[in-house]
Enzyme design. Structure first.
Site, PDB file in Angstrom:
ATOM      1  N   LYS A 167      17.640 -35.517 126.781  1.00 48.29           N
ATOM      2  CA  LYS A 167      17.127 -36.691 127.624  1.00 48.29           C
ATOM      3  C   LYS A 167      16.712 -36.060 128.966  1.00 48.29           C
ATOM      4  O   LYS A 167      15.675 -36.750 129.455  1.00 48.29           O
ATOM      5  CB  LYS A 167      18.021 -37.668 127.739  1.00 48.29           C
ATOM      6  CG  LYS A 167      18.480 -38.507 126.842  1.00 48.29           C
ATOM      7  CD  LYS A 167      19.203 -39.447 126.912  1.00 48.29           C
ATOM      8  CE  LYS A 167      19.295 -40.747 125.556  1.00 48.29           C
ATOM      9  NZ  LYS A 167      20.139 -41.774 126.134  1.00 48.29           N
ATOM     10  N   LYS A 205      14.353 -38.648 115.517  1.00 49.63           N
ATOM     11  CA  LYS A 205      15.128 -39.924 115.229  1.00 49.63           C
ATOM     12  C   LYS A 205      14.573 -40.835 115.791  1.00 49.63           C
ATOM     13  O   LYS A 205      13.795 -41.049 116.767  1.00 49.63           O
ATOM     14  CB  LYS A 205      16.462 -39.472 116.108  1.00 49.63           C
ATOM     15  CG  LYS A 205      17.645 -40.408 115.765  1.00 49.63           C
ATOM     16  CD  LYS A 205      18.732 -40.234 116.931  1.00 49.63           C
ATOM     17  CE  LYS A 205      18.258 -40.738 118.004  1.00 49.63           C
ATOM     18  NZ  LYS A 205      19.686 -41.258 119.010  1.00 49.63           N
ATOM     19  N   LYS A 243      15.027 -46.043 120.353  1.00 50.91           N
ATOM     20  CA  LYS A 243      14.512 -47.362 120.955  1.00 50.91           C
ATOM     21  C   LYS A 243      13.498 -47.163 122.086  1.00 50.91           C
ATOM     22  O   LYS A 243      12.442 -47.921 122.524  1.00 50.91           O
ATOM     23  CB  LYS A 243      15.501 -48.308 122.012  1.00 50.91           C
ATOM     24  CG  LYS A 243      16.529 -48.648 121.086  1.00 50.91           C
ATOM     25  CD  LYS A 243      17.556 -49.615 121.992  1.00 50.91           C
ATOM     26  CE  LYS A 243      19.026 -49.883 121.418  1.00 50.91           C
ATOM     27  NZ  LYS A 243      19.888 -49.234 122.121  1.00 50.91           N
TER      28      LYS A 243
HETATM   29  P1  AMP Z   1      21.490 -46.339 121.027  1.00 53.68           P
HETATM   30  O1  AMP Z   1      20.365 -47.026 120.446  1.00 53.68           O
HETATM   31  O2  AMP Z   1      21.419 -44.943 121.542  1.00 53.68           O
HETATM   32  O3  AMP Z   1      22.011 -47.120 122.098  1.00 53.68           O
HETATM   33  O4  AMP Z   1      22.536 -46.317 119.870  1.00 53.68           O
HETATM   34  C1  AMP Z   1      23.228 -47.184 119.470  1.00 53.68           C
HETATM   35  C2  AMP Z   1      23.928 -46.840 118.159  1.00 53.68           C
HETATM   36  O5  AMP Z   1      23.058 -46.829 117.110  1.00 53.68           O
HETATM   37  C3  AMP Z   1      24.894 -45.432 118.163  1.00 53.68           C
HETATM   38  O6  AMP Z   1      26.073 -45.724 117.388  1.00 53.68           O
HETATM   39  C4  AMP Z   1      23.842 -44.695 117.632  1.00 53.68           C
HETATM   40  O7  AMP Z   1      24.488 -43.891 117.114  1.00 53.68           O
HETATM   41  C5  AMP Z   1      23.238 -45.589 116.610  1.00 53.68           C
HETATM   42  N1  AMP Z   1      21.772 -45.004 116.286  1.00 53.68           N
HETATM   43  C6  AMP Z   1      20.885 -44.846 117.223  1.00 53.68           C
HETATM   44  N2  AMP Z   1      19.854 -44.518 116.651  1.00 53.68           N
HETATM   45  C7  AMP Z   1      19.966 -44.199 115.494  1.00 53.68           C
HETATM   46  C8  AMP Z   1      19.258 -43.725 114.238  1.00 53.68           C
HETATM   47  N3  AMP Z   1      17.999 -43.149 114.513  1.00 53.68           N
HETATM   48  N4  AMP Z   1      19.920 -43.615 113.077  1.00 53.68           N
HETATM   49  C9  AMP Z   1      21.183 -43.627 113.079  1.00 53.68           C
HETATM   50  N5  AMP Z   1      21.887 -44.233 113.847  1.00 53.68           N
HETATM   51  C10 AMP Z   1      21.228 -44.474 115.137  1.00 53.68           C
END
Ligand code: AMP
Ligand code: TRP
Length: 329
Positions: A113, A195, A198
């Site tokens: 990041k 990956k 968002k």
């Molecule tokens: P975030 O979008 O980083 O706030 O992630 C929220 C939750 O979604 C966390 O538990 C992450 O581990 C999961 N997560 C985010 N992106 C992915 C992805 N591409 N595949 C699987 N899990 C994800």
């Protein structure tokens, strides 16, 4: 035996995609009857990178609506906004005085990041995992359901709790990560080596849970695939491996079962077409419930306040114990 406490968090920083859904939210919803559940919209984490205040405010409410629409049930689980419970910031300070710089420098997400930031890197981005540890430890959490990408942060949380307890006495419960097998890491459809996230712009990267059937179709059909036609999961073929992984996550099948299912497929086109149908049907109820909830933001705000009111006493008691153990407060 003591009841399990499940805690997890999600950043309200953009449209929720199927990586979030299959990697995290689906597990949260499925486990609601088995434990005490606390889910947190981590708006303070969102501030580690630049945000537009009004946009952020809107996204907090929208993410709450998506979570309720996905099946988080206020009768069974607490859902609240991190900044509504002051103890998160407070415990972060005490834990920062236990964490070491070297430990935080080893966090791979910080490296990624901070390299992605143009301009200056905020100190909060560096200490972000300490805030996450505070989130988890405040509620005597036993299980933390997250995607694979967050495992290192949960390991750090365990380490901080163990160090603290060893130095100051038994204050914190040591939590376990709970990582789903299918859906643990959904990759971008435009680039299956990255990956799904968002924060990646462009309409062909992610499938958002609120996408229309037409949008889902466009994104899946345009997904980057590999040369060859074999429908087989293989690290050398990230494109088809990702499509099979999404299929497995959506249907609850194993990756092997997904391969068997597509054994007669005539190339990737067949896989994509079926995947479109499955995703549209899987996400349909969520989209419909979201439409209802979004017409009543007042109720959603009230539910979030009730969530915060319910968890605050637990957080407050933990901070008091931690402060006292360290010789302050
Ligand atoms: P975030 O979008 O980083 O706030 O992630 C929220 C939750 O979604 C966390 O538990 C992450 O581990 C999961 N997560 C985010 N992106 C992915 C992805 N591409 N595949 C699987 N899990 C994800
Ligand atoms: N850092 C997590 C992410 O970006 C979100 C998060 C914050 C979290 N606090 C948490 C997840 C506590 C689980 C438990 O995805």
């Amino acid at each position: 035996m003591a009841r399990s406490v499940v805690f997890s968090g999600i950043q309200p920083t953009g449209a929720i995609h199927i990586g979030n859904y299959f990697g995290a939210i689906k597990q949260w919803v499925a486990g609601q009857d088995d434990a005490e559940n606390i889910f947190c919209l981590v708006d303070m984490h969102a501030l580690t990178v630049p945000q537009e205040p009004d946009v952020l405010r809107g996204q907090i409410l929208e993410t709450a609506m998506v979570l309720f629409a996905a099946g988080i049930d206020p009768a069974k689980s607490r859902l609240f906004v991190q900044s509504h419970v002051r103890e998160h910031g407070e415990l972060t300070w005490y834990l920062s005085c236990v964490a070491s710089m070297g430990q935080l420098q080893r966090m791979t997400q910080f490296k990624e990041k901070s390299e992605a930031q143009r301009g200056e890197v905020r100190a909060g981005l560096f200490t972000y995992p300490v805030l996450m540890a505070a989130d988890i430890l405040l509620y005597r959490t036993t299980h933390v359901p997250v995607g694979e990408d967050q495992k290192q942060h949960v390991e750090l949380t365990r380490d901080l709790a163990q160090r603290f307890n060893a130095s100051f006495g038994d204050v914190f419960v040591i939590p376990e990560p709970a990582i789903p097998k299918a859906g643990a890491r959904i990759m971008g459809l435009d680039d299956p080596t990255k990956k799904m996230s968002k924060s990646v712009p462009g309409s062909y990267h992610a499938i958002r849970v609120l996408d229309t059937p037409e949008q889902i179709k466009k994104t899946v059909m345009s997904a980057q695939t590999d040369s060859g036609r074999d429908v087989r999961a293989d690290p050398a073929r990230p494109g088809i491996t990702n499509l099979l992984g999404i299929y497995a996550a959506a249907t609850g099948a194993s990756l092997e079962a997904a391969e068997t299912h597509f054994a007669d497929a005539r190339g990737y086109g067949d896989v994509k077409k079926e995947l479109v149908e499955i995703l549209v049907e899987t996400l349909r109820p969520l989209r419909e419930r979201y439409a209802e909830l979004s017409s009543d933001p007042t109720t959603v705000r009230e539910l979030l306040q009730q969530g915060a009111d319910a968890v605050r006493p637990i957080a407050s008691e933990t901070v008091d114990r931690a402060k006292h153990a360290m010789g302050v407060g």
